[in-house]
Design an enzyme around this catalytic site. Structure first.
Site, PDB file in Angstrom:
ATOM      1  N   GLU A  49      34.826  19.254   2.052  1.00 32.44           N
ATOM      2  CA  GLU A  49      33.404  19.450   2.378  1.00 32.44           C
ATOM      3  C   GLU A  49      32.565  18.639   1.414  1.00 32.44           C
ATOM      4  O   GLU A  49      32.917  18.499   0.243  1.00 32.44           O
ATOM      5  CB  GLU A  49      33.032  20.918   2.226  1.00 32.44           C
ATOM      6  CG  GLU A  49      33.721  21.826   3.213  1.00 32.44           C
ATOM      7  CD  GLU A  49      33.233  23.264   3.077  1.00 32.44           C
ATOM      8  OE1 GLU A  49      32.384  23.669   3.872  1.00 32.44           O
ATOM      9  OE2 GLU A  49      33.700  23.949   2.152  1.00 32.44           O
ATOM     10  N   ASP A 108      38.384  31.425  -0.575  1.00 29.09           N
ATOM     11  CA  ASP A 108      37.341  31.125   0.408  1.00 29.09           C
ATOM     12  C   ASP A 108      37.910  30.423   1.636  1.00 29.09           C
ATOM     13  O   ASP A 108      37.537  30.724   2.763  1.00 29.09           O
ATOM     14  CB  ASP A 108      36.273  30.248  -0.263  1.00 29.09           C
ATOM     15  CG  ASP A 108      35.069  30.016   0.629  1.00 29.09           C
ATOM     16  OD1 ASP A 108      34.606  30.999   1.240  1.00 29.09           O
ATOM     17  OD2 ASP A 108      34.600  28.871   0.726  1.00 29.09           O
ATOM     18  N   ASP A 113      38.705  35.020  11.767  1.00 29.28           N
ATOM     19  CA  ASP A 113      38.907  33.783  11.009  1.00 29.28           C
ATOM     20  C   ASP A 113      38.290  32.725  11.914  1.00 29.28           C
ATOM     21  O   ASP A 113      38.891  32.347  12.929  1.00 29.28           O
ATOM     22  CB  ASP A 113      40.397  33.502  10.790  1.00 29.28           C
ATOM     23  CG  ASP A 113      40.579  32.275   9.913  1.00 29.28           C
ATOM     24  OD1 ASP A 113      39.938  31.239  10.198  1.00 29.28           O
ATOM     25  OD2 ASP A 113      41.330  32.335   8.927  1.00 29.28           O
ATOM     26  N   HIS A 114      37.086  32.261  11.566  1.00 22.88           N
ATOM     27  CA  HIS A 114      36.362  31.477  12.571  1.00 22.88           C
ATOM     28  C   HIS A 114      37.040  30.150  12.904  1.00 22.88           C
ATOM     29  O   HIS A 114      36.764  29.561  13.935  1.00 22.88           O
ATOM     30  CB  HIS A 114      34.885  31.298  12.184  1.00 22.88           C
ATOM     31  CG  HIS A 114      34.626  30.211  11.185  1.00 22.88           C
ATOM     32  ND1 HIS A 114      34.778  30.386   9.846  1.00 22.88           N
ATOM     33  CD2 HIS A 114      34.200  28.928  11.333  1.00 22.88           C
ATOM     34  CE1 HIS A 114      34.464  29.262   9.213  1.00 22.88           C
ATOM     35  NE2 HIS A 114      34.110  28.359  10.086  1.00 22.88           N
ATOM     36  N   LYS A 136      35.174  37.957   7.297  1.00 19.16           N
ATOM     37  CA  LYS A 136      35.916  37.682   6.076  1.00 19.16           C
ATOM     38  C   LYS A 136      35.039  37.962   4.877  1.00 19.16           C
ATOM     39  O   LYS A 136      33.830  38.014   5.053  1.00 19.16           O
ATOM     40  CB  LYS A 136      36.408  36.235   6.073  1.00 19.16           C
ATOM     41  CG  LYS A 136      35.274  35.225   6.127  1.00 19.16           C
ATOM     42  CD  LYS A 136      35.708  33.848   5.762  1.00 19.16           C
ATOM     43  CE  LYS A 136      35.764  33.685   4.266  1.00 19.16           C
ATOM     44  NZ  LYS A 136      35.352  32.355   3.791  1.00 19.16           N
ATOM     45  N   LYS A 147      37.724  27.405  16.787  1.00 23.51           N
ATOM     46  CA  LYS A 147      37.379  25.988  16.949  1.00 23.51           C
ATOM     47  C   LYS A 147      38.250  25.361  18.029  1.00 23.51           C
ATOM     48  O   LYS A 147      39.461  25.594  18.071  1.00 23.51           O
ATOM     49  CB  LYS A 147      37.584  25.239  15.614  1.00 23.51           C
ATOM     50  CG  LYS A 147      36.555  25.629  14.555  1.00 23.51           C
ATOM     51  CD  LYS A 147      36.726  24.788  13.309  1.00 23.51           C
ATOM     52  CE  LYS A 147      35.869  25.313  12.179  1.00 23.51           C
ATOM     53  NZ  LYS A 147      34.533  24.736  12.128  1.00 23.51           N
ATOM     54  N   LYS A 198      34.964  21.552  -2.373  1.00 26.47           N
ATOM     55  CA  LYS A 198      33.531  21.351  -2.118  1.00 26.47           C
ATOM     56  C   LYS A 198      33.095  20.096  -2.857  1.00 26.47           C
ATOM     57  O   LYS A 198      33.750  19.667  -3.816  1.00 26.47           O
ATOM     58  CB  LYS A 198      32.735  22.536  -2.658  1.00 26.47           C
ATOM     59  CG  LYS A 198      33.118  23.850  -2.011  1.00 26.47           C
ATOM     60  CD  LYS A 198      31.968  24.412  -1.210  1.00 26.47           C
ATOM     61  CE  LYS A 198      32.305  25.737  -0.588  1.00 26.47           C
ATOM     62  NZ  LYS A 198      32.187  25.748   0.865  1.00 26.47           N
ATOM     63  N   ARG A 225      19.163  47.045   5.981  1.00 27.01           N
ATOM     64  CA  ARG A 225      18.454  47.963   5.100  1.00 27.01           C
ATOM     65  C   ARG A 225      16.930  47.913   5.263  1.00 27.01           C
ATOM     66  O   ARG A 225      16.276  48.939   5.272  1.00 27.01           O
ATOM     67  CB  ARG A 225      18.821  47.647   3.657  1.00 27.01           C
ATOM     68  CG  ARG A 225      18.702  48.867   2.776  1.00 27.01           C
ATOM     69  CD  ARG A 225      19.337  48.669   1.463  1.00 27.01           C
ATOM     70  NE  ARG A 225      19.402  47.252   1.089  1.00 27.01           N
ATOM     71  CZ  ARG A 225      20.158  46.785   0.119  1.00 27.01           C
ATOM     72  NH1 ARG A 225      20.924  47.600  -0.546  1.00 27.01           N
ATOM     73  NH2 ARG A 225      20.160  45.514  -0.186  1.00 27.01           N
ATOM     74  N   HIS A 274      41.646  30.185   6.415  1.00 28.77           N
ATOM     75  CA  HIS A 274      41.553  29.109   7.409  1.00 28.77           C
ATOM     76  C   HIS A 274      42.739  28.145   7.341  1.00 28.77           C
ATOM     77  O   HIS A 274      43.342  27.793   8.352  1.00 28.77           O
ATOM     78  CB  HIS A 274      40.270  28.295   7.198  1.00 28.77           C
ATOM     79  CG  HIS A 274      39.020  29.111   7.144  1.00 28.77           C
ATOM     80  ND1 HIS A 274      38.859  30.263   7.866  1.00 28.77           N
ATOM     81  CD2 HIS A 274      37.852  28.934   6.470  1.00 28.77           C
ATOM     82  CE1 HIS A 274      37.655  30.766   7.623  1.00 28.77           C
ATOM     83  NE2 HIS A 274      37.028  29.978   6.778  1.00 28.77           N
TER      84      HIS A 274
HETATM   85  C1  BG6 Z   1      33.614  29.560   5.384  1.00 28.23           C
HETATM   86  C2  BG6 Z   1      33.523  29.426   3.897  1.00 28.23           C
HETATM   87  O1  BG6 Z   1      34.574  30.510   5.747  1.00 28.23           O
HETATM   88  O2  BG6 Z   1      33.970  28.308   5.941  1.00 28.23           O
HETATM   89  C3  BG6 Z   1      32.543  28.343   3.492  1.00 28.23           C
HETATM   90  O3  BG6 Z   1      33.112  30.665   3.322  1.00 28.23           O
HETATM   91  C4  BG6 Z   1      32.875  27.044   4.188  1.00 28.23           C
HETATM   92  O4  BG6 Z   1      32.532  28.147   2.088  1.00 28.23           O
HETATM   93  C5  BG6 Z   1      33.041  27.279   5.680  1.00 28.23           C
HETATM   94  O5  BG6 Z   1      31.832  26.118   3.938  1.00 28.23           O
HETATM   95  C6  BG6 Z   1      33.523  26.031   6.379  1.00 28.23           C
HETATM   96  O6  BG6 Z   1      33.456  26.250   7.751  1.00 28.23           O
HETATM   97  P1  BG6 Z   1      33.235  25.064   8.756  1.00 28.23           P
HETATM   98  O7  BG6 Z   1      33.268  25.696  10.097  1.00 28.23           O
HETATM   99  O8  BG6 Z   1      31.927  24.425   8.404  1.00 28.23           O
HETATM  100  O9  BG6 Z   1      34.363  24.113   8.505  1.00 28.23           O
END
Ligand code: BG6
Length: 502
Positions: free
Chosen positions: A234, A253, A195-196, A166, A200, A354, A60, A258
Site C-alpha cells: 500500500e 492487520d 474478511d473483505h 475484523k 473481491k 504501508k 452512542r 487477508h
Molecule cells: C484493511 C486494513 O483490512 O484492509 C487496512 O485494516 C488496509 O489497513 C485495508 O488498508 C486494505 O484493503 P484494500 O481493500 O484497500 O486492499
C-alpha cells in the site's frame, strides 16, 4: 447447493432475498460511512436488495432518525462508486431508523427490539434480521451476549444472522474466547466473520481460474511450481488510525487474515462443490499443513520519512498518536511451507507494508525453469521461468509470462505477457467487496466468510510470531516511505528466489 444459489457462479442482481432489516452497530462510524452504507446504495441501485429492506443504525451519539438519514445520504454522495440517483437513495433511507445508546446500555436493546417489531408489523410478516457488528472489537462479545439476553437471536418465521467485522481477536486465545462467547449464543450457521478480501472479484476469480480450466490444475503442484509470492503493498500510511494500528501492526492487520486467505485459495484442493462448508473445510486443511514460521523466515520493519507519490511523508514514529518508542511493524514478510503432498518443498513468500511505492495486491506463481536450455548462449539470455500472476488490485486481471522469440534473423528470446484484464473484457466496474458480502450474509451464504475453526487455524500460525515480535524491543529496521521496502526482506528468500518488483 443448487447452482443458481451459488455465490461463486452468478451475478448479484438475480439473487432472491427474504425481506430483511439490517442493523449496523457503529452505524455512524467510519466503516459504515465509507463502505457499508455506500454498498447498500449500490445494491439498491442494482435492484439487488429485497423489496422490503430496512436499515437501522445503532451508535452512542444522540441523533434523531432524520439526522441519521442525512448522514447516510452524505456518506453515499461522498463514497459511492457511482453517482447516486436521488430517487433510489431516498427510497433506500426513507424509513431508516436510528437507536442511540452505548453498547453496554441495557435500555438500548429493548428499544432496538421494539423498532424491529414495528417493521415486522408494518410489513405484515417477520423480517429477517442481520446484525452487523462494525464497532471496536472489544464490544463484539458484549453485543452478542446482549442480543442473546434480550431474545434478539431468534425470530419465529425469520432468520437471524450476525456479521462480525475484523479483527476477530488479536491473539489465538482471544479468538478462541470470542468464538466461545459467540457460539454460546448463536449457531455457527448464523455467524458471518468478515474478511473483505474474499468479496473481491479477482480473489473469487482464483477459484474460477483454477477449477473452471483444465490447463492449470495439472501443473498446480510441487513438480511444476517453483515458488509462490503474495504481495499486498500500500502507498497509504496509517492516516488517523494510530489508536488501532499501533496496537495491531501489519501482521495482524493484513497478513493473519487477508493474505492467509489468498494463500488458502491458491493452495487448497478442489472442493467437492462450492458450498460454504466444503470450501471452508478445504481451506482449513491448508492451514493445518502450515507450521508457524521460524524467526529466520520472518522480517518486520517500519517506514521512515520519505517521498510518496511526489509528496513528503512522515515516518511511522512521527505519525500522530504513535508511541515514540513503538516497535509496531508497518512492513512484514515471511516464508511459509505448506507441508502436504501437493506443496512439500515449495516456498510461499508473503509480504505486506504501508507507505510503499504503490498500491498493488498480487499473487505470483513461478514455474520451474525448463530442464535444458536449447538456445545458444546469446539466445538464452531472456529465457525466464513462466509466471502466472493474479492481480487483485489495481488493474484487476491475470497475466501469463511466456518466453517468445524477438523478431529478427537471430534466435533471441524475451519474456512477453499474455493478459486478461477485467476492465477490458467485461467492460464493467466490479462491485465493491462489501456489496457481495452484505448480500451473501443476508442470503445466509457463508462461503465467503471465515469459519470458527478457520480463524483459529490462522491464529495458530501467526500467534508465535506475534508474541516473539511483541517481546523483542525496537528499534526495527527502517525503510524509506515511498520505497519498495526494507532490503532485509531478501534474507528470507531461498534457492536464489527473488522478489518481484513492487
Ligand atoms: C484493511 C486494513 O483490512 O484492509 C487496512 O485494516 C488496509 O489497513 C485495508 O488498508 C486494505 O484493503 P484494500 O481493500 O484497500 O486492499
Amino acid at each position: 447447493m443448487a447452482d443458481e444459489e451459488n455465490p461463486l457462479s452468478e451475478g448479484l442482481e438475480r439473487l432472491p432475498v427474504h425481506p430483511t432489516v439490517l442493523v449496523i452497530f457503529g452505524g455512524t462510524g467510519d466503516l459504515a460511512r465509507r463502505k457499508l452504507v455506500p454498498a447498500l446504495y449500490n445494491l439498491a441501485a442494482d435492484g439487488a436488495l429485497p423489496e422490503r429492506f430496512q436499515l437501522v443504525g445503532v451508535s452512542r451519539s444522540e441523533l434523531p432518525d432524520t439526522e441519521f438519514r442525512e448522514q447516510a445520504t452524505a456518506a453515499v454522495k461522498e463514497f459511492s462508486r457511482r453517482e447516486p440517483d436521488e430517487k433510489v437513495l431516498d427510497a433506500l433511507l426513507a424509513e431508516a431508523r436510528y437507536i442511540s445508546g452505548s453498547f453496554d446500555d441495557e435500555t438500548m436493546y429493548p428499544r432496538l427490539k421494539q423498532a424491529l417489531e414495528d417493521y415486522d408489523e408494518s410489513a405484515g410478516q417477520p423480517l429477517n434480521r442481520a446484525f452487523y457488528l462494525s464497532t471496536a472489537p472489544e464490544f463484539f462479545p458484549l453485543i452478542v451476549e446482549a442480543l442473546g439476553e434480550h431474545g434478539l437471536t431468534e425470530r419465529e418465521g425469520a432468520e437471524v444472522r450476525v456479521i462480525i467485522e475484523k479483527p476477530f481477536g488479536t491473539t489465538l486465545a482471544e479468538a478462541q474466547s470470542l468464538n466461545k462467547t459467540v457460539l454460546s449464543v448463536l449457531d455457527e450457521s448464523q455467524v458471518f466473520r468478515i474478511d473483505h478480501y474474499l468479496g473481491k472479484e479477482t480473489v473469487q476469480n482464483m477459484l474460477a481460474f483454477r477449477f473452471a480450466n483444465g490447463m492449470f490444475e495439472p501443473l498446480w503442484n510441487r513438480n511444476f511450481i517453483d515458488n509462490v509470492q503474495i504481495t499486498s503493498a500500500e502507498d497509504i500510511g496509517i492516516g488517523s488510525r494510530a489508536g488501532y494500528y499501533d496496537n495491531a501492526g501489519a501482521l495482524r492487520d493484513l497478513m493473519q487474515n487477508h493474505m492467509m486467505q489468498l494463500l488458502c485459495l491458491l493452495a487448497m484442493e478442489p472442493p467437492v462443490d462450492f458450498s460454504a462448508d466444503e470450501v471452508r473445510s478445504e481451506k482449513v486443511k491448508v492451514l493445518h499443513a502450515i507450521s508457524p514460521p521460524e524467526p529466520e523466515s520472518t522480517i518486520r520493519a517500519q517506514y521512515a520519512p520519505g517521498i510518496v507519490t511526489g509528496e513528503e511523508a512522515a515516518g511511522y514514529l512521527g505519525e500522530d498518536g504513535v508511541r515514540d518508542d513503538s516497535n509496531t511493524e508497518t512492513f512484514a514478510a515471511m516464508r511459509l511451507n505448506v507441508e502436504n503432498w501437493r506443496w512439500a518443498g515449495v516456498p510461499f513468500y508473503l509480504r505486506t507494508g504501508k507507505r510503499l511505492s504503490r498500491k498493488v495486491t498480487e499473487i505470483a506463481v513461478t514455474l520451474k525453469p525448463v530442464p535444458h536450455q536449447s538456445f545458444n548462449q546469446g539466445g538464452s539470455v531472456g529465457v525466464q521461468p513462466n509466471q502466472l500472476i493474479f492481480t487483485v488490485q489495481p488493474n484487476e486481471g491475470v497475466t501469463l509470462k511466456l518466453g517468445a522469440k524477438i523478431p529478427g534473423t537471430r534466435m533471441r528470446v524475451r519474456g512477453v505477457n499474455m493478459e486478461f484484464l477485467y476492465g477490458t473484457t467485461f467492460l464493467s466496474q466490479s462491485p465493491e467487496a462489501y456489496e457481495k458480502l452484505i448480500m451473501d450474509a443476508m442470503r445466509g451464504d457463508a462461503t465467503l466468510f471465515t469459519r470458527n475453526d478457520e480463524v483459529e487455524a490462522q491464529w495458530r500460525i501467526m500467534d508465535p510470531v506475534v508474541s516473539r515480535w511483541t517481546e523483542q524491543p525496537g528499534p526495527l529496521p527502517q525503510y524509506e516511505a515511498g520505497s519498495s521496502g526494507p532490503s532485509e526482506v531478501d534474507a528470507i528468500m531461498v534457492d536464489g528466489d527473488e522478489w518481484r518488483a513492487i
